[in-house]
Design a protein around this motif. Structure first.
Motif, short mmCIF file in Angstrom:
data_model
loop_
_atom_site.label_atom_id
_atom_site.label_comp_id
_atom_site.label_asym_id
_atom_site.label_seq_id
_atom_site.Cartn_x
_atom_site.Cartn_y
_atom_site.Cartn_z
N HIS A 58 47.68 -6.01 12.51
CA HIS A 58 47.99 -5.69 11.12
C HIS A 58 49.44 -5.26 10.99
O HIS A 58 49.78 -4.13 11.29
CB HIS A 58 47.07 -4.56 10.65
CG HIS A 58 47.00 -4.49 9.17
ND1 HIS A 58 46.41 -3.45 8.50
CD2 HIS A 58 47.44 -5.33 8.21
CE1 HIS A 58 46.49 -3.66 7.21
NE2 HIS A 58 47.11 -4.79 7.00
N HIS A 110 52.91 4.24 13.43
CA HIS A 110 52.52 4.77 12.14
C HIS A 110 52.46 6.29 12.28
O HIS A 110 52.02 6.79 13.32
CB HIS A 110 51.13 4.22 11.79
CG HIS A 110 50.69 4.47 10.39
ND1 HIS A 110 49.94 5.55 10.05
CD2 HIS A 110 50.92 3.79 9.25
CE1 HIS A 110 49.71 5.52 8.74
NE2 HIS A 110 50.30 4.46 8.24
N SER A 112 50.55 8.46 11.34
CA SER A 112 49.23 9.07 11.52
C SER A 112 48.89 9.29 12.99
O SER A 112 48.08 10.15 13.30
CB SER A 112 48.18 8.16 10.91
OG SER A 112 48.17 6.91 11.57
N LEU A 114 47.31 7.11 14.71
CA LEU A 114 46.01 6.47 14.90
C LEU A 114 46.20 5.10 15.56
O LEU A 114 47.30 4.55 15.58
CB LEU A 114 45.31 6.30 13.55
CG LEU A 114 44.87 7.60 12.88
CD1 LEU A 114 44.44 7.34 11.46
CD2 LEU A 114 43.76 8.26 13.66
N SER A 115 45.09 4.58 16.05
CA SER A 115 45.14 3.29 16.74
C SER A 115 44.58 2.19 15.86
O SER A 115 43.84 2.45 14.92
CB SER A 115 44.33 3.36 18.02
OG SER A 115 44.85 4.37 18.84
N ALA A 116 44.95 0.97 16.19
CA ALA A 116 44.38 -0.20 15.50
C ALA A 116 44.34 -1.34 16.51
O ALA A 116 44.90 -1.25 17.61
CB ALA A 116 45.21 -0.57 14.29
N SER A 452 48.87 9.15 -1.69
CA SER A 452 47.74 8.74 -0.86
C SER A 452 46.45 9.37 -1.37
O SER A 452 45.39 8.77 -1.26
CB SER A 452 47.99 9.00 0.63
OG SER A 452 48.24 10.34 0.87
N GLU A 453 46.53 10.58 -1.95
CA GLU A 453 45.32 11.17 -2.53
C GLU A 453 44.83 10.31 -3.70
O GLU A 453 43.63 10.07 -3.85
CB GLU A 453 45.61 12.59 -3.04
CG GLU A 453 45.63 13.65 -1.96
CD GLU A 453 44.28 13.85 -1.28
OE1 GLU A 453 43.24 13.69 -1.94
OE2 GLU A 453 44.29 14.13 -0.08
N LYS A 459 40.02 4.35 -4.58
CA LYS A 459 39.14 3.57 -3.72
C LYS A 459 37.70 4.09 -3.85
O LYS A 459 36.76 3.33 -3.97
CB LYS A 459 39.62 3.72 -2.26
CG LYS A 459 39.71 2.38 -1.54
CD LYS A 459 39.96 2.62 -0.08
CE LYS A 459 41.34 2.22 0.36
NZ LYS A 459 41.65 2.67 1.72
N GLU B 165 38.57 7.97 10.58
CA GLU B 165 39.81 7.70 9.84
C GLU B 165 40.56 6.59 10.56
O GLU B 165 40.68 6.60 11.79
CB GLU B 165 40.66 8.98 9.84
CG GLU B 165 41.73 8.98 8.81
CD GLU B 165 42.45 10.32 8.78
OE1 GLU B 165 42.69 10.90 9.84
OE2 GLU B 165 42.77 10.77 7.66
N VAL B 167 44.10 3.63 10.21
CA VAL B 167 45.46 3.58 9.67
C VAL B 167 45.41 3.30 8.15
O VAL B 167 46.23 3.82 7.39
CB VAL B 167 46.29 2.51 10.41
CG1 VAL B 167 47.65 2.34 9.78
CG2 VAL B 167 46.44 2.88 11.86
N GLU B 168 44.41 2.52 7.74
CA GLU B 168 44.30 2.17 6.32
C GLU B 168 43.90 3.37 5.46
O GLU B 168 44.41 3.56 4.37
CB GLU B 168 43.25 1.07 6.14
CG GLU B 168 43.67 -0.27 6.69
CD GLU B 168 44.86 -0.84 5.95
OE1 GLU B 168 44.68 -1.26 4.80
OE2 GLU B 168 45.97 -0.84 6.50
N SER B 169 42.94 4.14 5.96
CA SER B 169 42.39 5.21 5.13
C SER B 169 43.10 6.54 5.36
O SER B 169 42.79 7.53 4.71
CB SER B 169 40.89 5.35 5.39
OG SER B 169 40.68 5.77 6.72
N TRP B 170 44.05 6.55 6.27
CA TRP B 170 44.75 7.80 6.57
C TRP B 170 45.53 8.28 5.35
O TRP B 170 46.09 7.50 4.60
CB TRP B 170 45.70 7.57 7.74
CG TRP B 170 46.49 8.77 8.13
CD1 TRP B 170 46.07 9.82 8.89
CD2 TRP B 170 47.85 9.06 7.76
NE1 TRP B 170 47.07 10.73 9.02
CE2 TRP B 170 48.17 10.31 8.35
CE3 TRP B 170 48.82 8.42 7.01
CZ2 TRP B 170 49.43 10.89 8.20
CZ3 TRP B 170 50.07 9.00 6.85
CH2 TRP B 170 50.36 10.23 7.45
N LYS B 171 45.52 9.59 5.16
CA LYS B 171 46.24 10.15 4.01
C LYS B 171 47.35 11.08 4.48
O LYS B 171 47.19 11.79 5.47
CB LYS B 171 45.26 10.95 3.13
CG LYS B 171 44.22 10.08 2.47
CD LYS B 171 43.47 10.85 1.41
CE LYS B 171 42.40 11.71 2.00
NZ LYS B 171 41.55 12.32 0.97
#
Lengths: 575, 187
Positions: A58, A110, A112, A114-116, A452-453, A459, B165, B167-171
């Motif tokens: 992505h 990113h 965050s 986080l991983s993808a 983002s909120e 959503k 959570e 990467v898409e839904s991260w805030k």
């Protein structure tokens, strides 16, 4: 306000005719310390993949591509490894030849942390291209061209990574007035577009000509800030040599953020795109110079987007620009520029809009225009946030004509509806407001939080609406099924009644024939015989018993009864 | 005197007729308050509020039969929004109706599923696909996390998995200025 800029276009005999072109001004903006010189000294260094590449699937706005390779597959350079998921998506390709060792979750570049899903490729060192086939877009329909660019993975390289094929349709009127090519590159430290224009101007001009034709645009304006004289000269020379008409290089004043799409459109054409409208509604579309070059490579050479120019600058010994295959680790790249020992972070992007990376070994992706090496000395921690004194400095510099202090109040107080009313989503997060804020409020952080909120809520709202629709449909269906069942039952009852009526009618028919009567008599006689036989048979071993035997039998019967009583809770009831 | 009474009476008749006409002509279909309340409710259709769905609960709130703090999936924020809409006091979530949990979706262990279709019948939003003696599965995007499919399963193969959570839904988090201890700062 109006400023005059110098614009140049190729003269007949290769003489540059300089005329004054009317330029416009955008609101606000700042003049930060640019510090661009350090990275433009050396030419672009082409980096080839030596260690394993981690290619995230992505890398653009839209749906994440689906992986089409698996561990063990051999891939060639430029081979597609991720298929676009729907139209709002963009394909991903192998940036070198080698073997896929895994398709797994890896840390993304990113904030965050986080991983993808990523495709890991172990290069074989041969860098072997797949067979390349240029694309004849004049023989193809516009839809075919767009599908081709989607599958070539071409996305906006200015930083937003929006799939380019979605922007390459000429809008409602079927033609555009102006195609704006963005070579402004206004953010400090970043020089990737500058060196690309210096060294590969011809490709950019060719790409621009292609896009101008696809979009049926009357003119194409290439806007470059006046702090890049070498790039301007190179672009003008390439334009002159190519002899392509209807393209102009326009020099714009240096001011951050002149490289914002809306700001550059305003400067070059005077058009201010209103809130909620697209620039194509006003006959203008904007692309980055890197995107123009990628489109040239994809169409003229058949090469998908597998690398880009990345500036490495900041706390390094020698800042430089590299052409980097996607998936290469940022750490690897930074190490080539002698980072100073006090380096403590990597930032993707520039100091104004860049985002902090969660670790140094995240991969370079299509959005990586710059790897900014940071240290506490270069980017000291911000001073404590003080209360807003409502000085209004932020509103003076906001290039989107917003009221940042109002947005700040509403975001801080989580009154998101009001923030949206004040056009929070027109904010381009350029950071001018936070740059001038005397109270050192991290304004952009508040806007990002609020955005983002709001997105998350929207959503949630959409999925709640869908759930309601599905629930209501289910109720409707259950009701319908009930009615259908009732109708069926009614029909069945009616049929049963008819049958009963028929039976009664049958009974009323004349009595049985003598043959039937004889049969019935035979059957009843046989039944009678069987009954008599059953009655006459008596078990032999229970007759003539002694009293002792009788007593034994009754004792056994008693024990049986006792056991049955004990087993009762555990046994199924006796029928 | 009589003329005055007649004039007043006539006025009353005309205005009454106008009002009556308007009442018919501009009649509001349904109850707009119920719609507004329903729009705030999370549409999980879980029945934890003791009503058979979000809409019935919305109707009960509008009639004043139910309190605004009976919806655990809506949570504190839902209660606050309802309080805002109805001009009532914000309350704590009523404990007897459940507790606020992170959003999760149901997951069917396909090794264990026997294909009995009981969960399909229980799902209020048709988010389970499958047929008799065929394996069932959850359409995760459409699952509201109501947990209604969990109790009917005879082989206990349905579990609730909290949504991780990505990467898409991260805030972006609320900006907080980190305080450094004075001793460290002076050192």
């Amino acid at each position: 306000m109006e400023v005059s800029g110098i614009h140049a276009h190729p003269g007949q005999q290769g003489i540059c005719m300089k005329t004054l072109r009317r330029l416009f001004d955008f609101h606000g903006g700042i003049k930060p310390d640019y510090r661009k010189e350090s990275s433009t000294g050396d030419p672009i260094t082409v980096v080839s993949a030596s260690t394993s590449l981690v290619i995230p699937l992505h890398q653009s706005i839209g749906g994440p591509p689906r992986p089409i390779v698996c561990a063990g597959d051999r891939v060639l350079k430029g081979q597609r490894i991720g298929d676009a998921d729907g139209n709002v998506s963009s394909a991903v390709h192998a940036s070198t030849s080698g073997t896929v060792t895994a398709v797994e979750m890896r840390l993304m570049p990113h904030t965050s942390g986080l991983s993808a899903l990523c495709v890991i490729i172990e290069p074989d060192g041969r860098d072997e291209w797949m067979p390349l086939q240029p694309f004849d877009f004049r023989a193809a329909t516009p839809t075919q061209t767009r599908d081709y660019l989607r599958d070539a993975g071409v996305v906006g390289l200015g930083g937003a990574v929006f799939p380019s094929h979605l922007k390459l349709s000429p809008g409602k009127q079927g033609k555009l007035d102006t195609l704006v090519i963005n070579g402004a590159e206004c953010e400090p430290f970043i020089t990737c577009d500058d060196v690309l224009m210096r060294e590969r101007a011809e490709g950019i001009i060719k790409g621009t000509a292609l896009m101008r034709e696809m979009l049926a645009a009357a003119t194409a304006l290439i806007g470059i800030e006046d702090n890049k004289p070498e790039a301007i000269a190179a672009m003008n020379q390439a334009l002159q040599q190519s002899g392509i008409a209807h393209i102009e290089v326009v020099v714009v004043p240096t001011r951050y953020p002149a490289g914002g799409a809306k700001q550059l459109i305003r400067v070059l054409t005077g058009i201010e795109v209103p809130h909620g409208k697209r620039s194509t509604d006003y006959g203008v579309q904007c692309f980055n110079v890197g995107t123009a070059y990628a489109i040239h490579e994809a169409i003229d050479l058949g090469k998908p987007l597998i690398s880009r120019i990345v500036t490495v600058a900041g706390n390094v010994g020698q800042a430089r620009n590299f052409e980097v295959p996607f998936g290469m680790s940022m750490q690897n790249l930074a190490d080539r520029c002698n980072p100073r020992p006090d380096t403590d972070r990597l930032i993707m992007g520039g100091p104004m809009m860049g985002v902090l990376m969660p670790a140094a070994d995240v991969p370079v992706v299509k959005a990586t225009n710059c790897v900014l090496v940071g240290s506490p000395k270069l980017f000291p921690p911000p001073p404590p946030e003080m209360p807003c004194i409502r000085c209004g400095e932020c509103a003076k510099v906001c290039p989107a004509d917003l009221q940042p202090f109002e947005l700040y109040w509403f975001s801080r107080a989580k009154i998101f509806g009001k923030a949206q009313e004040y056009n929070l989503f027109d904010c381009i997060e350029c950071g001018c407001c936070a740059y001038v804020c005397p109270s050192h409020i991290p304004l952009v952080d508040y806007y990002r939080f609020a955005k983002s909120e709001i997105w998350a809520r929207e959503k949630e709202k959409t999925s709640a609406d869908e759930a309601r629709e599905r629930y209501e449909f289910r109720l409707l269906r259950e009701e319908r099924e009930k009615q259908e069942k009732a109708a069926k039952l009614a029909a069945k009852t009616a049929a049963g009644r008819e049958k009963a009526a028929a039976a009664i009618a049958d009974a009323e028919k004349p009595a049985e024939t003598p043959e039937q009567a004889a049969k019935k008599a035979l059957i009843s006689a046989a039944l009678e015989r069987a009954r008599a036989e059953k009655a006459s048979v008596v078990p032999e071993n229970t007759g003539n018993l002694t009293s002792a035997q009788q007593a034994e039998i009754s004792a056994i019967e008693a024990r049986r009864a006792e056991i049955r009583e004990m087993a009762k809770p555990h046994l199924p009831p006796d029928d | 005197m009589i003329a005055a009474i007649l004039v007043m009476a006539l006025g009353a008749v005309i205005l009454g007729a106008a009002l009556g006409f308007a009442a018919v002509k501009f009649r509001v279909e349904g109850d707009p308050l119920v719609e507004k309340i329903d729009a705030i409710l999370p549409q999980t259709q879980c029945g934890q509020c003791s009503y058979p769905g979000c809409k019935p609960y919305a109707q009960a709130i509008a009639k004043g039969e139910a309190d605004i703090n009976q919806c655990p999936p809506g949570g504190e924020e839902g209660i606050r929004k309802l309080a805002d809409l109805l001009g009532r006091e914000v309350k704590e979530l009523s404990a007897e109706h459940g507790i606020e949990k992170p959003k999760s979706v149901a997951f069917i262990d396909e090794q264990v599923c026997i294909g009995c279709t009981l969960c399909i019948q229980a799902c209020p939003v048709d988010a389970i696909v499958g047929a008799a003696k065929q394996m069932h599965t959850i359409v995760a995007d459409q699952c509201t996390g109501c947990e209604l499919c969990v109790p009917p399963c005879p082989v206990n193969c349905i579990s609730m998995e909290p949504l991780a959570e990505d990467v898409e839904s991260w805030k972006w988090k609320y900006p907080v200025f980190t305080l450094t201890p004075a001793s460290k700062a002076s050192a």
